[in-house]
Design an enzyme around this catalytic site. Structure first.
Site, PDB file in Angstrom:
ATOM      1  N   LYS A 117       0.817  -1.213   0.000  1.00 21.86           N
ATOM      2  CA  LYS A 117       0.000   0.000   0.000  1.00 21.86           C
ATOM      3  C   LYS A 117       0.855   1.269   0.000  1.00 21.86           C
ATOM      4  O   LYS A 117       0.406   2.323  -0.439  1.00 21.86           O
ATOM      5  CB  LYS A 117      -0.971  -0.014   1.167  1.00 21.86           C
TER       6      LYS A 117
HETATM    7  C1  LIG Z   1      -4.347  -4.539   1.180  1.00 20.26           C
HETATM    8  C2  LIG Z   1      -3.574  -5.795   1.024  1.00 20.26           C
HETATM    9  C3  LIG Z   1      -3.949  -6.804   0.111  1.00 20.26           C
HETATM   10  C4  LIG Z   1      -5.217  -6.729  -0.717  1.00 20.26           C
HETATM   11  O1  LIG Z   1      -5.154  -5.744  -1.718  1.00 20.26           O
HETATM   12  P1  LIG Z   1      -6.475  -5.205  -2.440  1.00 20.26           P
HETATM   13  O2  LIG Z   1      -6.034  -4.064  -3.265  1.00 20.26           O
HETATM   14  O3  LIG Z   1      -7.407  -4.788  -1.332  1.00 20.26           O
HETATM   15  O4  LIG Z   1      -7.045  -6.336  -3.248  1.00 20.26           O
HETATM   16  C5  LIG Z   1      -3.131  -7.914  -0.026  1.00 20.26           C
HETATM   17  N1  LIG Z   1      -2.009  -8.045   0.719  1.00 20.26           N
HETATM   18  C6  LIG Z   1      -1.613  -7.103   1.609  1.00 20.26           C
HETATM   19  C7  LIG Z   1      -0.384  -7.341   2.402  1.00 20.26           C
HETATM   20  C8  LIG Z   1      -2.371  -5.940   1.796  1.00 20.26           C
HETATM   21  O5  LIG Z   1      -1.987  -5.018   2.688  1.00 20.26           O
END
Ligand SMILES: *Cc1c(COP(=O)(O)O)cnc(C)c1O
Length: 475
Positions: A117
């Protein structure tokens, strides 16, 4: 580039919306999500030239196709400041690791909070600061988190002019590492509020405050949730980067496997494919919370109730509905907003919809390249063990879900790139279960639990929290 709503309505009463118009406001007035009016196509000569660009230069080429209301110089400057080796640990920003010929991991988790993120959120921090300064405005970001999103938002917004962050988390429910990561921030514009309750209580307060439109307007309340278009757009870039790293010529195709929750990450892959990046398959990997896998296999989209949503060892994928999924369905129905509106009315009324037997269901894999699979706690443990034994590499639980499902979709001659979405250090409990030892921690996090922490404990009471916000915004 103009932006439209998946449900056909407007973002503002007068004229078409531009990138900066939709940047701070997640939803259109009709409840739909922002989408570019058309997908810009990447021409073969561009793809040729882009292969050799640095990450920020590549980001600039991709993103300026979608942003025409920030000057070229400003946008390039923002990206140059965002994607640096200092923040992301290497010149490549998202380095590719090869496990064996044709099977790779794309490292997206080398940013400040060790989860993917950061890649989008670090851009958001810089572009928010720029747009707010230009318009002479302030923004107070209110959010609820159970871990990854909140910390990524705080590390992106810390010290930014014109921005404060009020982040609610369930008191004593996050891991000690995650808690320390957030609460050790001493920046005066970051406010950690530990709510006595569970995540849903924190989330309900955010909803209650956002529904108070007078308070929201007066205190300039905004959010940075996963439906934010700028986050999705920033994620499109690394599909290009990963494609170039896994191939030697633009004649080749590549498949991507994506550990999925709210469908933001894989939606960015879909957009890259629509732009013309030679992506063969988009492999959607879920954990036990398999809303998306069920849809891709059967055509039935069935939102889960909170009680049905399981707590798993890949917690950032524990979702009951996938908030970005509407963007894909918009394309699936050839961008007919009436169909999207009708489907989401059905979601509200009946909790889901069924596309089995329709031409759209056929198109999901044939035209759009989507396939899926599901991974369980047992699979994660096995995959983490196997990856450690076979390649001498410790992967995190979410990446393990991606790798497990990726293996079910390998095809000869098509490289598979699995998106590595977090570092194992964030999920040490499960790593210890799998390997019998603690994962290594990046050096600068060595003693993070011992740092002084700055947070307020509050009861789950929206009025009390509104008072707290009002006191600190001074508005
Ligand atoms: C947020 C997250 C996901 C999922 O991603 P999306 O964009 O919500 O599908 C997968 N792995 C990690 C470590 C995350 O923080």
């Amino acid at each position: 580039m103009n932006y439209i709503s998946t449900r056909g309505g407007a973002f503002k009463p007068d004229g078409p919306a531009k990138f900066c118009d939709i940047l701070l406001e997640g939803l259109a007035l009709d409840g739909g999500l922002a989408m570019p009016e058309i997908y810009p196509r990447v021409m073969p000569h561009e793809l040729e030239a882009w292969r050799f660009l640095s990450y920020p230069e590549l980001a600039n080429e991709v993103m300026r196709k979608f942003i025409d209301d920030i000057s070229a110089i400003e946008l390039r400057g923002l990206l140059m400041r965002t994607y640096t080796p200092k923040i992301f640990g290497s010149q490549e920003i998202t380095p590719l690791k090869t496990l064996e010929p044709g099977l790779h991991l794309l490292g997206l988790s080398n940013g400040p909070t060790l989860a993917f993120k950061d890649v989008a959120m670090q851009f958001l921090g810089n572009v928010f600061e720029y747009v707010l300064a230009k318009e002479g405005r302030e923004l107070n970001i209110l959010g609820a988190t159970s871990g990854d999103t909140g910390s990524a938002a705080e590390y992106a917004m810390r010290g930014k002019r014109g921005i404060r962050v009020f982040m609610l988390s369930p008191h004593k429910k996050m891991s000690p590492f995650q808690t320390a990561q957030m609460f050790s921030l001493q920046d005066p514009n970051i406010f950690n509020i530990a709510v006595e309750g569970v995540f849903d209580d924190a989330q309900d307060i955010v909803k209650a405050v956002s529904n108070d439109t007078v308070f929201k307007a007066r205190h300039r309340i905004g959010t940075v949730n996963s439906i934010n278009w700028a986050r999705v757009l920033a994620q499109v870039v690394y599909y290009f980067k990963g494609y170039f790293a896994a191939t030697t010529s633009n004649e080749q195709t590549v498949s991507f496997a994506v550990p999925s929750g709210n469908f933001g990450n894989i939606c960015a892959g879909h957009i890259a494919r629509m732009m013309g990046l030679p992506i063969h398959k988009l492999v959607c990997a879920t954990n036990e919370n398999d809303v998306l896998d069920e849809f891709f296999r059967t055509g039935v989209y069935r939102v889960r109730k909170s009680a049905e949503t399981q707590q798993t060892s890949s917690p950032s994928m524990d979702i009951s509905k996938a908030s970005n999924f509407e963007r894909f369905v918009f394309d699936l129905f050839d961008r007919d907003p009436a169909r999207v509106r009708a489907l989401w009315q059905q979601v509200d009324r009946e909790g889901g919809f069924d596309l089995s037997g329709t031409p759209q269901f056929e198109a999901i894999s044939k035209r759009f390249g989507f396939v899926s699979g599901r991974s369980t706690h047992f699979d994660r443990i096995q995959t983490i063990r196997h990856t450690d034994e076979e390649y001498d590499l410790v992967i995190d639980t979410h990446t393990a879900d991606g790798l497990k499902v990726a293996r079910q979709h390998l095809e000869p001659g098509v490289p598979m790139v699995v998106l590595e979405t977090a570092q194992p250090a964030k999920f040490s409990e499960t790593i210890v279960e799998a390997l019998g030892r603690e994962p290594l921690r990046p050096a600068h996090f060595a003693n993070i639990e011992a740092l002084p922490q700055r947070f307020e404990v509050m009861s789950p009471n929206a009025d009390q929290i509104k008072n707290f916000i009002a006191r600190h915004t001074g508005l």
